[in-house]
Design a protein around this motif. Sequence first.
Motif, PDB file in Angstrom:
ATOM      1  N   GLY A  28       0.824  -1.203   0.000  1.00  0.00           N
ATOM      2  CA  GLY A  28       0.000   0.000   0.000  1.00  0.00           C
ATOM      3  C   GLY A  28       0.860   1.255   0.000  1.00  0.00           C
ATOM      4  N   ALA A  32      -1.823   6.755  -1.102  1.00  0.00           N
ATOM      5  CA  ALA A  32      -3.179   6.242  -1.219  1.00  0.00           C
ATOM      6  C   ALA A  32      -3.995   6.593   0.012  1.00  0.00           C
ATOM      7  N   THR A  37      -9.161   8.528  -1.908  1.00  0.00           N
ATOM      8  CA  THR A  37      -9.076   7.163  -2.420  1.00  0.00           C
ATOM      9  C   THR A  37      -9.726   6.181  -1.445  1.00  0.00           C
ATOM     10  N   ARG A  39      -9.740   2.221  -0.557  1.00  0.00           N
ATOM     11  CA  ARG A  39      -9.065   0.965  -0.873  1.00  0.00           C
ATOM     12  C   ARG A  39      -9.970  -0.206  -0.533  1.00  0.00           C
ATOM     13  N   THR A  41     -10.927  -4.304  -0.833  1.00  0.00           N
ATOM     14  CA  THR A  41     -10.426  -5.657  -1.057  1.00  0.00           C
ATOM     15  C   THR A  41     -11.611  -6.595  -1.271  1.00  0.00           C
ATOM     16  N   GLU A  67      -9.288   1.975  -5.272  1.00  0.00           N
ATOM     17  CA  GLU A  67      -8.123   1.132  -5.495  1.00  0.00           C
ATOM     18  C   GLU A  67      -8.540  -0.278  -5.120  1.00  0.00           C
ATOM     19  N   THR A  69      -8.296  -4.403  -4.769  1.00  0.00           N
ATOM     20  CA  THR A  69      -7.467  -5.605  -4.667  1.00  0.00           C
ATOM     21  C   THR A  69      -8.418  -6.789  -4.754  1.00  0.00           C
ATOM     22  N   GLU A  90      -4.414  -0.090   5.729  1.00  0.00           N
ATOM     23  CA  GLU A  90      -4.328  -0.114   4.272  1.00  0.00           C
ATOM     24  C   GLU A  90      -5.583  -0.649   3.585  1.00  0.00           C
ATOM     25  N   ILE A  91      -6.518  -1.152   4.377  1.00  0.00           N
ATOM     26  CA  ILE A  91      -7.772  -1.622   3.792  1.00  0.00           C
ATOM     27  C   ILE A  91      -8.879  -0.727   4.331  1.00  0.00           C
ATOM     28  N   SER A 321      -9.122   1.725   9.663  1.00  0.00           N
ATOM     29  CA  SER A 321      -9.046   2.634   8.522  1.00  0.00           C
ATOM     30  C   SER A 321      -9.298   4.076   8.975  1.00  0.00           C
TER      31      SER A 321
END
Lengths: 431, 317
Positions: A28, A32, A37, A39, A41, A67, A69, A90-91, A321
């Motif tokens: 990550g 970001a 943004t 993120r 998943t 973004e 994943t 990062e998530i 987050s």
Amino acid sequence: MKRRSIVKYAAVAAALSLGLTACGGGSGSSDAKAAGTVRVTLANHVWTEGIKAAIPEFEKSTGLKVELTQLGEDQLSDQYNVKLNAGSDEIDVMMYRPLQEGKAFAKNGYLADLTNKVSQDATWDWKDYQEGPVKATSADGKVVGVPIITEREVLYYRKDLLKAAGLEVPKTMEELEAAAKSIAAASPDTAGFVARTGKSAAVTQFSSFLYSFGGDFTDASGKSAVGSDAAKKAYAYYGGLIKNYGPKNVSTDMSWPEAMAIFTQGKAAFYTEADSLYKNATDPAKSKVADTVGFAALPAGPAGSKPYNIPSWGLAVNQASSNQDNAWKFIQWATSKERTLAAQEAGVPGPRASVWADPAGTSTYPKDLAEAIAASAKAGVGHDRPEVVTVGKAREIVGGPIVSTITGADASAAADTANDAFQKFLDSEKK
Amino acid sequence: MSVLTTPRSAPPRSANRAPAARENFSSWANRHRKWLFAAPAMIFVGVLIVFPLAWTLYLSLTDSQGSVRAASEFVGLQNYLTVLSDAERFWPAVGRTLSFTGVALMCEVVLGMGIALLLWRPFRGEKWVRVAILMPLVATPVAVGMMWRLIFDPNIGFVNQLLALVGIPAQPWLSGQDTALGTTIFMDVWQWTPMVVLILLAGLTSLSEEPDEAARMDGANAVQRFFFITLPLMMPTVIVAILLRGIDALKTFDILYATKGKGGGSFHEVETLNVYAYGLSFDYNQYGLSSAVLILFFMIIIGSMWLLTMRKKAVSK
């Protein structure tokens, strides 16, 4: 923050994978984190394909960037184990399995409390959600996730084979066994029945048989019930069907891709599986038997037809987050009535009552499947595996007798062994 | 280099004297140069090896489960006692790890030696044969596992269909409780024999010709020359091959996971220590127990490598 998280990663990765292959991914970038943004998943799934195609629409209307994943089911789960364990930010949005990981994640504090958010927007309409799925994405009275995909177990069958044998679609477990027997006897190349056989993988599909025989994994007081008479009969029945009328050289490791392959290669007459996978059987590109597949509700056992009716996947916000409001915006959009309808039209059964009530919601389904789903939704049970924290271990224990009976062992003795082990497991979870 | 050769006590004679701070640093660096140059490597080893190991050791002494961030209690050697008295999963896993490694290693070394001997002397098309032999080596183990899983599928797999053509009944291969481990060993041999061939071939080509020729003069046949001349001379190389391949084989994970999944199959038929520890961590979230298994596993690896290195020293003398 960054340096701390690297150390934490190293720590968690060390704990989880000393001697194993290094855990992949996890790059990550720090830019970001910019609030613009989100993120996300997601797991590999038909639902994800639909959402992926529609993301530009979301980006355009909100000005946010997504973004994405995308990972296979097991890799996704491993990734959460590493990242959430390390408290990674990062998530933002995570697709998860409420019945598999929900309790553990909620207990560990990985999931953000969405209770206020879901009740704020009347147009988005939280009340529209079916009761079972909502229950599964709640923990301790708080809403921690939004269900996106629901599943029920239905009977897949071959219309041509039934017709050739002069058989009706089985309505009871006895009729199913008789039909499987006569088809297996008539043609040595075709199995009468196929279903999942892997110790852990089969548990969810076996659960509907268990309920239909009048059993459950635990009784009303929370004690292990896999040694009950009803459970013993269910184990003997499910294992027996596969042992006696299943494919020759049956493997005891089959999950749905393997079992589905046998069915879609035209090598089995009956197959019980989640309805959300029906496209694999009706899509001519994937299935040799696409035009002859029929669907019916799960045949009734001594306690009636009681398939599971569960939310297999949900969306949640990572507690760590720092971008939770935008994460919620994404969820709100991805689970809106319009998106749910679009997903359902593409073959993904959703959790919204209004979409099911809308004729467009079932217009793309085979008629018999839509009927089977409607019937299953009514009689359905809200779980398809033991409702515990460490689901993985519980599944291995209660799945033991399934593989034992498939390989010819005595169902009753295997169920007794599993019962003791499961009770011990339940006691250890209470501590 | 002038900095390194300047005597420490003598001040530099250059007209433009460097600022004092810089000089201090360079003389400090000069005095500590052996540490300075080694620092990047030491930091690397510290962060990536020592720290994780120490942390795993710490975790193995706690009852950590669910989440590694959740509160856990120090339980001493409890996890080790639990693991060592577990005859259901741990000891069978130890047995499978050792038999997998032992059998695979033996097949690979014997086969590898045979192939290396065939490739030793130059022949036409040698290049192509070498490329063909190296093919399995460049494939990703997970992809190899998935490929063989399809080939060995009991119902729709290629192998059983081939057997059916010649009238042999279908075999369970990967799905059989007794045949699964053997089948995965076969895959490992298929993939890693080329590496052993490479190492042994390098050893063979560096052998001097004289002893072999002398033996030939004395009338020794090929078998005698191999066992009494080539093999003893090759022993150090063979042990290097065993050492390198052995470490890898002990910690095999990918092909086992790709073919049989979590738990090494429904009856744990291919569950090695690695697969077991993985399940404990990722499926059961029992980090304390899993760490104890990994520490024990680490000790097994260190122990067997130590034995082999001792053997190599003895042979080299």
